[in-house]
Design a protein around this motif. Structure first.
Motif, PDB file in Angstrom:
ATOM      1  N   LEU A   6     -11.262 -14.341 -27.972  1.00  0.00           N
ATOM      2  CA  LEU A   6      -9.833 -14.335 -27.712  1.00  0.00           C
ATOM      3  C   LEU A   6      -9.522 -15.290 -26.566  1.00  0.00           C
ATOM      4  O   LEU A   6     -10.417 -15.943 -26.023  1.00  0.00           O
ATOM      5  N   SER A   7      -8.289 -15.364 -26.183  1.00  0.00           N
ATOM      6  CA  SER A   7      -7.874 -16.304 -25.138  1.00  0.00           C
ATOM      7  C   SER A   7      -8.667 -16.071 -23.849  1.00  0.00           C
ATOM      8  O   SER A   7      -9.078 -14.940 -23.564  1.00  0.00           O
ATOM      9  N   GLY A   9      -9.900 -15.054 -20.379  1.00  0.00           N
ATOM     10  CA  GLY A   9      -9.452 -13.939 -19.550  1.00  0.00           C
ATOM     11  C   GLY A   9      -9.236 -12.652 -20.310  1.00  0.00           C
ATOM     12  O   GLY A   9      -9.074 -11.585 -19.707  1.00  0.00           O
ATOM     13  N   GLN A  10      -9.220 -12.719 -21.643  1.00  0.00           N
ATOM     14  CA  GLN A  10      -9.037 -11.520 -22.457  1.00  0.00           C
ATOM     15  C   GLN A  10     -10.374 -10.942 -22.886  1.00  0.00           C
ATOM     16  O   GLN A  10     -11.360 -11.652 -23.049  1.00  0.00           O
ATOM     17  N   ILE A  11     -10.392  -9.626 -23.090  1.00  0.00           N
ATOM     18  CA  ILE A  11     -11.550  -8.943 -23.645  1.00  0.00           C
ATOM     19  C   ILE A  11     -11.574  -9.193 -25.147  1.00  0.00           C
ATOM     20  O   ILE A  11     -10.550  -9.092 -25.802  1.00  0.00           O
ATOM     21  N   HIS A  38     -18.923  -9.906 -25.791  1.00  0.00           N
ATOM     22  CA  HIS A  38     -17.457  -9.879 -25.687  1.00  0.00           C
ATOM     23  C   HIS A  38     -16.884  -8.482 -25.471  1.00  0.00           C
ATOM     24  O   HIS A  38     -15.680  -8.348 -25.255  1.00  0.00           O
ATOM     25  N   TYR A 130      -5.566   0.847 -25.732  1.00  0.00           N
ATOM     26  CA  TYR A 130      -5.589   0.120 -24.461  1.00  0.00           C
ATOM     27  C   TYR A 130      -7.015   0.108 -23.932  1.00  0.00           C
ATOM     28  O   TYR A 130      -7.763   1.084 -24.074  1.00  0.00           O
ATOM     29  N   ASP A 133     -11.754  -3.348 -18.749  1.00  0.00           N
ATOM     30  CA  ASP A 133     -13.106  -3.891 -18.601  1.00  0.00           C
ATOM     31  C   ASP A 133     -13.678  -3.393 -17.275  1.00  0.00           C
ATOM     32  O   ASP A 133     -13.300  -3.880 -16.199  1.00  0.00           O
ATOM     33  N   HIS A 237      -5.249  -4.662 -14.989  1.00  0.00           N
ATOM     34  CA  HIS A 237      -6.562  -4.458 -15.599  1.00  0.00           C
ATOM     35  C   HIS A 237      -6.484  -4.043 -17.069  1.00  0.00           C
ATOM     36  O   HIS A 237      -7.513  -3.965 -17.740  1.00  0.00           O
ATOM     37  N   GLN A 239      -5.578  -4.166 -21.058  1.00  0.00           N
ATOM     38  CA  GLN A 239      -5.329  -5.035 -22.216  1.00  0.00           C
ATOM     39  C   GLN A 239      -5.054  -4.137 -23.417  1.00  0.00           C
ATOM     40  O   GLN A 239      -5.759  -3.160 -23.657  1.00  0.00           O
ATOM     41  N   SER A 240      -4.034  -4.466 -24.182  1.00  0.00           N
ATOM     42  CA  SER A 240      -3.677  -3.639 -25.335  1.00  0.00           C
ATOM     43  C   SER A 240      -3.997  -4.370 -26.628  1.00  0.00           C
ATOM     44  O   SER A 240      -3.998  -5.606 -26.689  1.00  0.00           O
ATOM     45  N   TYR A 241      -4.275  -3.582 -27.664  1.00  0.00           N
ATOM     46  CA  TYR A 241      -4.432  -4.137 -29.001  1.00  0.00           C
ATOM     47  C   TYR A 241      -3.557  -3.345 -29.955  1.00  0.00           C
ATOM     48  O   TYR A 241      -3.645  -2.117 -30.016  1.00  0.00           O
TER      49      TYR A 241
END
Length: 285
Positions: A6-7, A9-11, A38, A130, A133, A237, A239-241
């Motif tokens: 992914l971009s 800085g993203q998990i 990853h 959500y 990391d 901190h 990150q959502s999917y």
């Protein structure tokens, strides 16, 4: 099979050009490596049957059967069912699971290394998971907090997240809690763990299951947990999917905390989760 991070800085990474039903041993090896690198991998456009989904999990590792039967699929005990949808007029699985920060099976001596989620019915509003990391969180810990957690063991308790079952009717809450505590007594793990392959360190605490650190008083733990969780759970901190039909997510519990989104009242939602043991120690001794 193509693996695309992914971009920056993203998990996570997306894995494309693969039908999970046709996964080879070499594919499975590459998928495991991608998860360790990853922390989260995303498959789109998948449609395995329950049997095929379980078979894919066996190629990745050893699927778990959850310790409470009321979470099981009636035909496939490997499937942990999160659902508010009646099937033939009967309740299947448990609704509203995991809506707090945690890592699965953190309150067992052998936590779950990998977790896979395959939504079956998505609500009209978005359905999200959500992530935080905890390797990055550990690396960013202020010195004051790092000095307090290094070398200590964290107390993990599952009893406070127990969901009442029909068998609990007419029982006193104190008796229900005591029975759950007997089944899953409090245990400890290092507050900072080291990955068995990469050697990276993670902060291994969560507001869902961690109640304190060994060697501290109740008052000291209460103050420390408030500071730790406030630092861990800050918006920067998280990150959502947001799931789309056909998505399957596979992630590593050693490195990530996760939390399910709320479901709008009255909207149907169902997903199948499989916990997977990868035959590695959860952390270096």
């Amino acid at each position: 099979m193509k693996i695309q991070p992914l971009s920056p800085g993203q998990i996570g990474a997306e894995i494309s050009q693969l039908d999970l039903r046709a996964t080879t041993a070499e594919d499975a090896k590459r998928i495991r490596q991608a998860v360790y690198e990853h922390k989260l991998v995303i498959f789109h456009g998948q449609s395995p049957s329950p049997e095929e989904y379980i078979e894919f999990s066996r190629k990745i590792g050893r699927p778990q059967v959850y310790f409470q039967q009321n979470y099981h699929h009636p035909k496939y005990p490997e499937l942990f069912v999160s659902s508010n949808v009646l099937e033939d007029g009967k309740k299947v699985g448990v609704s509203g699971t995991g809506r707090y920060w945690h890592t699965d099976y953190q309150f067992f001596q052998e936590p779950l290394p990998l977790v896979m989620v395959y939504p079956q019915i998505l609500p009209k509003a978005k359905r999200e998971t959500y992530f935080i990391d905890m390797q990055r969180v550990y690396e960013a810990l202020p010195a004051e907090l790092r000095n307090l957690v290094e070398g200590r063991r964290a107390i993990q308790e599952g009893k406070w997240r127990y969901k009442i079952t029909p068998e609990d009717i007419d029982k006193a809450l104190v008796d229900i809690v005591a029975a759950v505590e007997k089944q899953v007594p409090a245990i400890t793990h290092p507050a900072v763990i080291e990955h068995p392959l990469t050697g990276r360190k993670s902060l291994y605490v969560s507001s869902g299951f961690t109640t304190g650190l060994e060697g501290l008083s109740h008052e000291e733990n209460r103050a420390l947990m408030a500071k730790l969780f406030a630092f861990i759970e800050q918006d920067a901190h998280v990150q959502s999917y947001s799931y789309q039909p056909g998505d399957v997510l596979l992630w590593e519990n050693r490195a990530l905390l996760h939390k399910a989104s709320d479901n709008p009242l009255g909207e149907p939602s169902k997903s199948y989760r499989i916990g997977i043991y990868d035959e590695l120690p959860f952390y270096k001794s």
